[in-house]
Enzyme design. Sequence first.
Site, PDB file in Angstrom:
ATOM      1  N   ASP A 465       0.823  -1.211   0.000  1.00 55.43           N
ATOM      2  CA  ASP A 465       0.000   0.000   0.000  1.00 55.43           C
ATOM      3  C   ASP A 465       0.859   1.264   0.000  1.00 55.43           C
ATOM      4  O   ASP A 465       2.063   1.219   0.289  1.00 55.43           O
ATOM      5  CB  ASP A 465      -0.928  -0.029   1.234  1.00 55.43           C
ATOM      6  CG  ASP A 465      -2.285   0.570   0.950  1.00 55.43           C
ATOM      7  OD1 ASP A 465      -2.385   1.432   0.055  1.00 55.43           O
ATOM      8  OD2 ASP A 465      -3.251   0.194   1.636  1.00 55.43           O
ATOM      9  N   ASP A 531     -10.816   1.629  -3.411  1.00 54.12           N
ATOM     10  CA  ASP A 531     -11.339   1.251  -2.096  1.00 54.12           C
ATOM     11  C   ASP A 531     -12.854   1.129  -2.137  1.00 54.12           C
ATOM     12  O   ASP A 531     -13.472   0.683  -1.169  1.00 54.12           O
ATOM     13  CB  ASP A 531     -10.942   2.291  -1.042  1.00 54.12           C
ATOM     14  CG  ASP A 531      -9.567   1.999  -0.466  1.00 54.12           C
ATOM     15  OD1 ASP A 531      -9.011   0.932  -0.776  1.00 54.12           O
ATOM     16  OD2 ASP A 531      -9.049   2.849   0.286  1.00 54.12           O
TER      17      ASP A 531
HETATM   18  C1  GLA Z   1      -5.821   1.709   2.230  1.00 50.45           C
HETATM   19  C2  GLA Z   1      -6.220   0.600   1.289  1.00 50.45           C
HETATM   20  C3  GLA Z   1      -7.297  -0.247   1.910  1.00 50.45           C
HETATM   21  C4  GLA Z   1      -6.803  -0.798   3.223  1.00 50.45           C
HETATM   22  C5  GLA Z   1      -6.358   0.332   4.133  1.00 50.45           C
HETATM   23  C6  GLA Z   1      -5.690  -0.191   5.378  1.00 50.45           C
HETATM   24  O1  GLA Z   1      -6.844   2.632   2.365  1.00 50.45           O
HETATM   25  O2  GLA Z   1      -6.626   1.123   0.060  1.00 50.45           O
HETATM   26  O3  GLA Z   1      -7.681  -1.287   1.052  1.00 50.45           O
HETATM   27  O4  GLA Z   1      -5.745  -1.694   2.993  1.00 50.45           O
HETATM   28  O5  GLA Z   1      -5.427   1.180   3.476  1.00 50.45           O
HETATM   29  O6  GLA Z   1      -5.309   0.826   6.223  1.00 50.45           O
END
Ligand code: GLA
Length: 729
Positions: A465, A531
Amino acid sequence: MSSMPMAQDGVAAAGRGWPTRVRLAAAGAAVVLSLPPDRLPTVLHWGADPGPLDDAALAELEHAARPPLATNGVDEPAPVALLPEPWTGWTGSPGLEGHRSGRDWSPRFTPVDVVVDRRDAGGTVTVTADDAETALRLVLETELLASGLLRLRAHLTNRGSTPYAVDALRLALPVPTSADELLDLAGRWAKERVPQRRDFTVGTHLREGRHGRTGADAATLLVAGRPGFDFGHGEVWGMHVAFSGNHHVAAERTFGGERLLLGGELLLPGEIELDPGETYSSPRLYAGHGDGLDGLAARFHGHLRARPGHPRSPRPVVMNVWEAVYFDHDLDRLKELADHAADVGVERFVLDDGWFGSRRDDTAGLGDWHVSEEMWGAGRLKELVEHVKGLGMEFGLWFEPEMVNLDSELARAHPEWLLQVPGRLPVEARHQQVLDLTHPGAFDHVLTSVLAVVEDLGVDFVKWDHNRDLVDAGSTRTGRAGVHAQTLAAYALLDRVRAARPALEIESCSSGGARVDLEILERTDRVWASDCIDAHERQEIQRWTAQLLPPELVGSHVGAERAHTTGRRLDLSFRAATALFGHLGIEWDLAEAGEHERAELRAWVEYYQQVRDLLHTGTTVRRHLEGGDLWLHGAVRPDRSEALYCVTVLERHVTWPPGRVLLPGLDPARTYRVEAAGPGATSQRDPRVYPAWWQHGLRLTGATLGSVGVQVPALDPDRSALIHVEEDR
Ligand code: GLA
């Protein structure tokens, strides 16, 4: 493959040893370059392949391209070069902006070496050009890939004895005057890749990405095409800047009628200063030509699928626990979730954020890549991994290696490892700062700790990430802006992790879909598209992510009935049919789902497993039926023996039902069996919704399906129906 090294450094003046013009062709696309002895190469043609051209025909083609002296410009007008140079009279965006303490700001490059490397399909032309006055060397690589995609790159070397500052380096491709309309993508967090269209008017349509990452709003592709082009029709030309740092792409139309697509890295003030002997390399630019947006997408998909490292094993069904538990990690609960996951057919179980350091929420712990004693101590995380693997699933784990919370052991120990400008830290975003990976200590710390966890736990998959923009991203090491170096360091880190664990698969996530580009995909195996897993939104996000990426590279999950990011409630059949056209996963607390829902989900997982080979090797087709606001997308086997289509209604329409819909991509000469498909198809009987043929199928030729079409269900909004087509041998 024949290689023709044409001339050595410096011999050009005595008598050029390379062809005057070169045509490279592959998969119906061609580029014709003019390679003059005294200036940089120009593109005489980029688009549909005109077929073989002998030297005389190439000369005539160049002659035919010369414009009249109509616009009060220079007396010797020349087509704009791959790297446009102001000395030629070009008054659009210059290819190179740079200087040596204010001097040497307008170079004039002369080729000294050209290497033409022809392949059965496509090939490479590498032009080396020098400017003695400014003491610069430029190497321009133009490669036509087997997919028909063009790949461009430039390398600029300082051959002087003092530093040379590079402010901008852009490469340009001309498009014809018929390309009168532009399309590119915009977006934001949880609503990535939203198309926008405009006329190709005089001036510059400039898309800058200054996020220090690819960006949720990245143009992704900037497309110019014949007015009214859509998925299936209209000639289009598109450019993608393959870079995960700051970048720009532009469509420029001049008063002289030139139309260009330009792209490159966006450099911060003083970011690139070449010491004597140093070289700056631009990002790779990918550019494609096609008939309709599907034709353009096929070039990108074909290129990606031809890579040796492209994921070819069946894409495993994923369970990601983020929206099921968030930071609420509990061994028993997660074991139960793993049981449910295995029961519905999941093949890879991914533990998301919250397993490390002091990470109980998003305010602390980033950077401390060791298993949390409090949450997962006494071997509890290992116990979960063993439980998951005992159920026959792979184990995946979340990392955010480039980031750090100030409330972490790492930030306390090494405040100098944070990207910053003198005197202040960047404004926080999600309570985090960015670790300067160009510090060898920081790089080694992350590499060692990530690999130790991967090794120790037997991690098969990493969700990598990157959750904030790079703001005030200076390096304490150099005192300079550091986005360029940080981006290359992040690539190097990924490369080192992959070299150490070749079997490890990696997902590129960045607050959802903010790091989706072809360079990150050189070192990752899929992207997290967004997301937002609300299927209504995902239909659009995936439709447009498909402009660059084939579905096997795009993570798409079935979420809870009520979408967490939008509050929208959607049926499981729609959520599953939407996630089907990607790398399928589940992100939903299955302990809360009822037995009935789990059974339905199991049927969808089985269906995905049955059709994933077709979906992940097939040619992507997309259509929009304006008259009924109905969407169709599908995958057609390259040999056109089979296809799976999905029809979707997102909004109610003024006329109804939608009428006959054409099924594209089939062989007109063959006969096909057409059937309603997917879990639940047999119970789709309501005559108010389903057409007469839905129960027993049809037998029709590809010509009929592609030019007459079939009635499709009169679906309520936020519903999909699947149609399977197979050759009737
Ligand atoms: C980001 C990612 C999510 C999740 C969160 C965890 O927002 O896009 O899918 O993994 O971090 O903190």
